[in-house]
Design a protein around this motif. Structure first.
Motif, PDB file in Angstrom:
ATOM      1  N   UNK A   1       8.326   2.554   5.290  1.00 20.72           N
ATOM      2  CA  UNK A   1       8.126   1.113   5.426  1.00 20.72           C
ATOM      3  C   UNK A   1       8.804   0.593   6.684  1.00 20.72           C
ATOM      4  N   UNK A   2       9.984   1.126   7.000  1.00 22.76           N
ATOM      5  CA  UNK A   2      10.679   0.720   8.223  1.00 22.76           C
ATOM      6  C   UNK A   2       9.849   1.062   9.460  1.00 22.76           C
ATOM      7  N   UNK A   3       9.111   2.171   9.396  1.00 27.51           N
ATOM      8  CA  UNK A   3       8.250   2.563  10.523  1.00 27.51           C
ATOM      9  C   UNK A   3       6.991   1.716  10.621  1.00 27.51           C
ATOM     10  N   UNK A   4       6.772   0.859   9.628  1.00 29.52           N
ATOM     11  CA  UNK A   4       5.600  -0.005   9.652  1.00 29.52           C
ATOM     12  C   UNK A   4       4.408   0.538   8.907  1.00 29.52           C
ATOM     13  N   UNK A   5       4.592   1.625   8.163  1.00 32.70           N
ATOM     14  CA  UNK A   5       3.501   2.194   7.386  1.00 32.70           C
ATOM     15  C   UNK A   5       3.256   1.373   6.128  1.00 32.70           C
ATOM     16  N   UNK A   6       2.060   1.513   5.560  1.00 32.69           N
ATOM     17  CA  UNK A   6       1.734   0.916   4.275  1.00 32.69           C
ATOM     18  C   UNK A   6       1.922   2.000   3.225  1.00 32.69           C
ATOM     19  N   UNK A   7       2.878   1.794   2.326  1.00 40.46           N
ATOM     20  CA  UNK A   7       3.329   2.851   1.422  1.00 40.46           C
ATOM     21  C   UNK A   7       2.800   2.640   0.012  1.00 40.46           C
ATOM     22  N   UNK A   8       2.198   3.699  -0.528  1.00 39.91           N
ATOM     23  CA  UNK A   8       1.833   3.733  -1.940  1.00 39.91           C
ATOM     24  C   UNK A   8       2.810   4.661  -2.644  1.00 39.91           C
ATOM     25  N   UNK A   9       3.631   4.095  -3.524  1.00 43.52           N
ATOM     26  CA  UNK A   9       4.676   4.848  -4.207  1.00 43.52           C
ATOM     27  C   UNK A   9       4.167   5.315  -5.564  1.00 43.52           C
ATOM     28  N   UNK A  10       4.357   6.603  -5.842  1.00 42.08           N
ATOM     29  CA  UNK A  10       3.928   7.201  -7.109  1.00 42.08           C
ATOM     30  C   UNK A  10       5.165   7.668  -7.862  1.00 42.08           C
ATOM     31  N   UNK A  11       5.330   7.201  -9.094  1.00 47.56           N
ATOM     32  CA  UNK A  11       6.489   7.600  -9.900  1.00 47.56           C
ATOM     33  C   UNK A  11       6.118   7.509 -11.377  1.00 47.56           C
ATOM     34  N   UNK A  12       7.103   7.807 -12.237  1.00 49.83           N
ATOM     35  CA  UNK A  12       6.820   7.986 -13.663  1.00 49.83           C
ATOM     36  C   UNK A  12       7.336   6.867 -14.560  1.00 49.83           C
ATOM     37  N   UNK A  13       7.938   5.824 -13.984  1.00 44.88           N
ATOM     38  CA  UNK A  13       8.462   4.758 -14.827  1.00 44.88           C
ATOM     39  C   UNK A  13       8.470   3.435 -14.082  1.00 44.88           C
ATOM     40  N   UNK A  14       8.495   2.359 -14.860  1.00 37.72           N
ATOM     41  CA  UNK A  14       8.564   1.024 -14.265  1.00 37.72           C
ATOM     42  C   UNK A  14       9.847   0.845 -13.469  1.00 37.72           C
ATOM     43  N   UNK A  15      10.965   1.379 -13.981  1.00 35.43           N
ATOM     44  CA  UNK A  15      12.242   1.248 -13.285  1.00 35.43           C
ATOM     45  C   UNK A  15      12.177   1.871 -11.895  1.00 35.43           C
ATOM     46  N   UNK A  16      11.595   3.069 -11.809  1.00 39.49           N
ATOM     47  CA  UNK A  16      11.500   3.754 -10.513  1.00 39.49           C
ATOM     48  C   UNK A  16      10.567   3.019  -9.560  1.00 39.49           C
ATOM     49  N   UNK A  17       9.455   2.523 -10.084  1.00 34.36           N
ATOM     50  CA  UNK A  17       8.504   1.817  -9.242  1.00 34.36           C
ATOM     51  C   UNK A  17       9.057   0.472  -8.782  1.00 34.36           C
ATOM     52  N   UNK A  18       9.822  -0.189  -9.634  1.00 36.43           N
ATOM     53  CA  UNK A  18      10.468  -1.437  -9.212  1.00 36.43           C
ATOM     54  C   UNK A  18      11.428  -1.188  -8.052  1.00 36.43           C
ATOM     55  N   UNK A  19      12.167  -0.070  -8.121  1.00 32.65           N
ATOM     56  CA  UNK A  19      13.071   0.276  -7.019  1.00 32.65           C
ATOM     57  C   UNK A  19      12.283   0.548  -5.749  1.00 32.65           C
ATOM     58  N   UNK A  20      11.135   1.204  -5.872  1.00 33.78           N
ATOM     59  CA  UNK A  20      10.302   1.483  -4.698  1.00 33.78           C
ATOM     60  C   UNK A  20       9.809   0.192  -4.057  1.00 33.78           C
ATOM     61  N   UNK A  21       9.422  -0.774  -4.883  1.00 36.35           N
ATOM     62  CA  UNK A  21       8.987  -2.069  -4.343  1.00 36.35           C
ATOM     63  C   UNK A  21      10.130  -2.751  -3.606  1.00 36.35           C
ATOM     64  N   UNK A  22      11.336  -2.717  -4.177  1.00 35.81           N
ATOM     65  CA  UNK A  22      12.485  -3.338  -3.521  1.00 35.81           C
ATOM     66  C   UNK A  22      12.788  -2.682  -2.182  1.00 35.81           C
ATOM     67  N   UNK A  23      12.390  -1.442  -2.025  1.00 34.76           N
ATOM     68  CA  UNK A  23      12.668  -0.728  -0.773  1.00 34.76           C
ATOM     69  C   UNK A  23      11.440  -0.630   0.133  1.00 34.76           C
TER      70      UNK A  23
END
Length: 322
Positions: free
Chosen positions: A161-183
């Motif tokens: 995301x810092x490099x300006x890419x559009x990131x699709x995060x894949x994980x196994x729980x809402x907690x992990x995905x929420x952290x990915x959104x925050x980052x």
């Protein structure tokens, strides 16, 4: 000194804290008083005797640490007593003191405490070198990150995301995905709730430029299918415990590149550039590792268990100095 010891291979619970003699530095070595150490999945595998290389028991696990130099050996150059350092090795980090070759150490930038330094050593370096020199991610690239809640995965989300890419995060729980959104993740996919292949086709209909895979297992093939023609699939590890079988016809039809990441494969000039860039990002607070849990040295077994069970969000840190 106190140290966590693996006396026999087995689950994380075999690790016990014991009193051991303080280490003495050999030629070219230093002794570091460990302030904090980070837990990585290979630590779990080493304790279980299931890693690609084995360490004879008994041994002190732990591969990533930060602290202060308290002793130097004969002909040691580059670091002196009182220097704050971060380092990695196969084992030895879950202890109050560790003797290591000075060559494996790096200085800790000003303004970064031991927890942050330890948490960013392996995960952020792996992610940054992967993104810059293997996946070669650029601004506006579509990037899929598997295992986006883990140490390397969440670092890859943040740095892509810092490099300006559009990131699709894949994980196994809402907690992990929420952290990915925050980052910085732009989209998230919970692979436990719907087929990954369908979710990625819907999220990125034109296909991804790159996939970063620290997980392996059953997620690898559908992620590979999500690549656009000429895309890049980078395998970083197998946190799922399963090495995937990739149908090579997909590689042929799509004209994609499948490549593994190893620090030693990065050209020297690019390696130095990447290391410098990451130090500047960390020291300038542009990026920060996500520390999801902190344990005391007495609770190393619990820290290893959290990582072994796939419950860690970001990095799990052992605060040895606490």
């Amino acid at each position: 000194m106190r140290a966590a010891v693996c006396a026999a291979y087995g689950p994380p619970e075999v690790v016990r804290v014991e009193e051991l003699p303080s280490p003495a530095p050999g030629p070219g070595e230093v002794v570091v008083r460990v302030g904090a150490a980070a837990v990585n999945f290979p630590d779990v595998l080493l304790v279980a005797g299931r890693y690609q290389v084995s360490v004879p028991t008994p041994f002190v696990p732990g591969s990533e640490f930060a602290g202060t130099v308290i002793g130097t050996g004969f002909a040691t150059t580059g670091f002196g007593i009182g220097d704050r350092v971060v380092g990695t090795g196969m084992f030895g980090a879950f202890a109050e003191e560790v003797a290591v070759a000075a060559a494996v150490l790096s200085p800790v930038p000003d303004g970064i405490d031991d927890r942050v330094a330890a948490a960013s050593g392996v995960a952020h370096r792996t992610a940054w070198h992967t993104l810059r020199s293997v996946a070669r991610v650029e601004r506006d690239d579509e990037v899929v990150v598997l295992g986006a809640g883990g140490g390397v995965g969440l670092a890859a989300v943040q740095l892509a995301a810092h490099l300006g890419a559009r990131v699709t995060a894949v994980a196994s729980s809402t907690e992990k995905l929420d952290a990915a959104v925050r980052h910085g993740a732009h989209r998230v996919v919970n692979h436990r709730t719907r087929p990954l292949r369908d979710a990625l086709r819907e999220a990125i209909p034109e296909g991804a430029a790159a996939v970063i895979d620290p997980v392996g297992g059953e997620l690898a093939e559908p992620a590979l299918r999500s690549l656009r023609r000429g895309g890049r699939f980078v395998t970083v590890g197998f946190a799922s415990g399963t090495i995937p079988r990739i149908p090579l016809n997909l590689v042929l039809i799509k004209g994609v590149t499948v490549q593994g990441f190893q620090f030693g494969d990065i050209p020297a000039g690019e390696f130095e550039r990447n290391e410098r860039e990451l130090r500047e990002l960390l020291s300038g607070n542009a990026v920060r590792p996500h520390i999801g849990a902190v344990y005391a040295l007495d609770d190393v077994a619990a820290a290893l268990r959290q990582v072994a069970d796939g419950r860690a969000v970001g990095k799990v840190v052992v605060d040895v100095a606490r």
